[in-house]
Design a protein around this motif. Structure first.
Motif, PDB file in Angstrom:
ATOM      1  N   GLU A   1       0.663  -1.151  -0.070  1.00 19.83           N
ATOM      2  CA  GLU A   1       0.020   0.002  -0.194  1.00 19.83           C
ATOM      3  C   GLU A   1       0.738   1.167   0.009  1.00 19.83           C
ATOM      4  O   GLU A   1       0.641   2.305  -0.486  1.00 19.83           O
ATOM      5  CB  GLU A   1      -0.941  -0.120   1.070  1.00 19.83           C
ATOM      6  CG  GLU A   1      -2.077  -0.982   0.964  1.00 19.83           C
ATOM      7  CD  GLU A   1      -1.645  -2.162   1.470  1.00 19.83           C
ATOM      8  OE1 GLU A   1      -0.677  -2.577   1.969  1.00 19.83           O
ATOM      9  OE2 GLU A   1      -2.448  -3.347   1.320  1.00 19.83           O
TER      10      GLU A   1
ATOM     11  N   LYS B   1      -6.890   2.302  -1.832  1.00 17.67           N
ATOM     12  CA  LYS B   1      -7.870   2.067  -2.774  1.00 17.67           C
ATOM     13  C   LYS B   1      -9.169   2.933  -2.635  1.00 17.67           C
ATOM     14  O   LYS B   1      -9.504   3.597  -3.650  1.00 17.67           O
ATOM     15  CB  LYS B   1      -8.513   0.558  -2.408  1.00 17.67           C
ATOM     16  CG  LYS B   1      -7.552  -0.580  -2.930  1.00 17.67           C
ATOM     17  CD  LYS B   1      -8.152  -1.922  -2.744  1.00 17.67           C
ATOM     18  CE  LYS B   1      -7.145  -3.036  -3.120  1.00 17.67           C
ATOM     19  NZ  LYS B   1      -7.864  -4.213  -3.140  1.00 17.67           N
TER      20      LYS B   1
ATOM     21  N   GLY C   1      -3.835  -0.478   5.096  1.00 17.99           N
ATOM     22  CA  GLY C   1      -4.623  -1.455   4.206  1.00 17.99           C
ATOM     23  C   GLY C   1      -5.795  -1.678   4.737  1.00 17.99           C
ATOM     24  O   GLY C   1      -6.084  -1.062   5.896  1.00 17.99           O
TER      25      GLY C   1
ATOM     26  N   GLU D   1      -6.272   4.917   3.131  1.00 20.60           N
ATOM     27  CA  GLU D   1      -6.326   3.463   2.707  1.00 20.60           C
ATOM     28  C   GLU D   1      -6.290   3.884   1.027  1.00 20.60           C
ATOM     29  O   GLU D   1      -7.233   4.457   0.559  1.00 20.60           O
ATOM     30  CB  GLU D   1      -7.477   2.852   2.877  1.00 20.60           C
ATOM     31  CG  GLU D   1      -7.692   2.453   4.313  1.00 20.60           C
ATOM     32  CD  GLU D   1      -8.857   1.712   4.767  1.00 20.60           C
ATOM     33  OE1 GLU D   1      -9.510   1.030   3.997  1.00 20.60           O
ATOM     34  OE2 GLU D   1      -9.268   1.832   5.999  1.00 20.60           O
TER      35      GLU D   1
END
Length: 156
Positions: free
Chosen positions: A16, A138, A106, A136
């Motif tokens: 990440e 994403k 993550g 995070e």
């Protein structure tokens, strides 16, 4: 066996962090941020703690320091100096001293480091007045953009 993630001769603690590093490079090249730093200077949160106590020797009493706690420091994963252009995105980051301090997380943590981060985040804010953003990648990429190098690999 822990997997090692490296890019540009930098060893990252997680996948990440590597993904966010790629976002930072692309954001800097596009003029959205002026600069960024991976693992900036740590925040000293507490020093070594010991108490004075008496120790009986054979012929005298000696005053000694009895160790209680190690010193504690916290190092954010990134610090970013934004450019005005970044404001066009609803990125959700809180600024401190014209910089974003960021800790990358993550989704799932085997070691409960989300809880540890929460304590460090409060401690840094209380002691220095600096808010550490939990990011995070994403979710963050959905608010801004996914770096081209990640889109090409389809690893996200």
């Amino acid at each position: 066996m822990k997997k090692i993630f490296t890019e540009d001769n930098i060893q990252f603690d997680s996948r990440e962090e590597l993904l966010f590093y790629r976002w930072c490079k692309e954001a800097k090249d596009a003029g959205y941020i002026n600069s960024f730093c991976y693992h900036p200077k740590p925040f000293k949160l507490s020093g070594r703690i010991a108490i004075r106590t008496q120790k009986q020797l054979k012929t005298k009493v000696k005053t000694i320091d009895r160790f209680l706690f190690h010193p504690h420091e916290y190092t954010p994963d990134f610090v970013i100096e934004p450019a005005l252009k970044l404001d066009k995105f609803k990125h959700g980051l809180e600024s401190a001293e014209n910089a974003f301090y960021i800790d990358i997380k993550g989704g799932f943590s085997l070691y409960n480091n989300h809880r540890e981060f929460s304590i460090n985040q409060k401690w840094v804010y209380e002691k220095y007045g600096i808010f550490i953003n939990k990011v995070e990648p994403k979710k963050f990429f959905k608010k801004t953009w996914t770096p081209g190098s990640i889109r090409k690999q389809s690893t996200l």
